[in-house]
Design a protein around this motif. Structure first.
Motif, PDB file in Angstrom:
ATOM      1  N   GLN A  12       0.814  -1.215   0.000  1.00  0.00           N
ATOM      2  CA  GLN A  12       0.000   0.000   0.000  1.00  0.00           C
ATOM      3  C   GLN A  12       0.853   1.273   0.000  1.00  0.00           C
ATOM      4  O   GLN A  12       0.372   2.336  -0.361  1.00  0.00           O
ATOM      5  N   SER A  14       3.084   2.236  -2.052  1.00  0.00           N
ATOM      6  CA  SER A  14       3.151   2.800  -3.400  1.00  0.00           C
ATOM      7  C   SER A  14       1.835   3.447  -3.815  1.00  0.00           C
ATOM      8  O   SER A  14       1.778   4.152  -4.820  1.00  0.00           O
ATOM      9  N   ARG A  15       0.790   3.232  -3.022  1.00  0.00           N
ATOM     10  CA  ARG A  15      -0.522   3.822  -3.313  1.00  0.00           C
ATOM     11  C   ARG A  15      -0.845   4.978  -2.369  1.00  0.00           C
ATOM     12  O   ARG A  15      -1.952   5.475  -2.339  1.00  0.00           O
ATOM     13  N   PHE A  88      -7.006   8.494 -11.501  1.00  0.00           N
ATOM     14  CA  PHE A  88      -5.732   7.773 -11.525  1.00  0.00           C
ATOM     15  C   PHE A  88      -4.782   8.328 -12.582  1.00  0.00           C
ATOM     16  O   PHE A  88      -3.569   8.195 -12.456  1.00  0.00           O
ATOM     17  N   GLN A  95      -0.388  12.017  -4.756  1.00  0.00           N
ATOM     18  CA  GLN A  95       0.737  11.377  -4.094  1.00  0.00           C
ATOM     19  C   GLN A  95       1.829  12.376  -3.729  1.00  0.00           C
ATOM     20  O   GLN A  95       2.419  12.279  -2.652  1.00  0.00           O
TER      21      GLN A  95
END
Length: 129
Positions: A12, A14-15, A88, A95
């Motif tokens: 998670q 990386s998310r 996305f 991020q």
């Protein structure tokens, strides 16, 4: 405030979220209404997803700051969007914002049929200090 991150796995990261956040000895909790791309005059944006996401993040940061909290104290950040695909495609904006503020939050992403007027993304946060 004492904050502990619970991650039984590492995928998670990386998310840009964590599985759970435990908070002890907080001195306050701020529950933020969903923040979206609405300007100071109350007008909803008709811009693309990336532009709306940037405005929603700015608005969230402003609410948190004016309440005397810091974005680093976000422990839950739910994302509502009318298009996961569009979100996305510009998720790096989200991020980067998360990394810049050192946020480690539990999150849930919801794709919904619609949001208010022309809005495409809304962010709902719980913040502690």
């Amino acid at each position: 405030m004492e904050k502990q991150i619970i991650n039984p796995w590492q995928w998670q990261a990386s998310r840009s979220y964590v599985q759970a956040v435990e908070v002890k000895q907080e001195t306050g909790t701020l529950y933020c209404s969903g923040q979206a791309a609405i300007n100071a005059a109350g007008q909803s944006s008709t811009a693309d997803m990336k532009t709306q996401l940037l405005q929603a993040l700015h608005n969230l940061e402003q609410v948190i700051s004016e309440a005397g909290y810091e974005c680093q104290g976000i422990v839950r950040l739910n994302i509502y969007t009318t298009s996961s695909t569009e979100l996305f495609a510009c998720f790096d904006v989200f991020q980067d914002w998360i990394a810049r503020h050192n946020v480690k939050q539990a999150s849930t992403l919801f794709e919904v049929k619609s949001l208010f007027e022309t809005l495409k993304v809304e962010l709902e946060a719980t913040v502690v200090k």
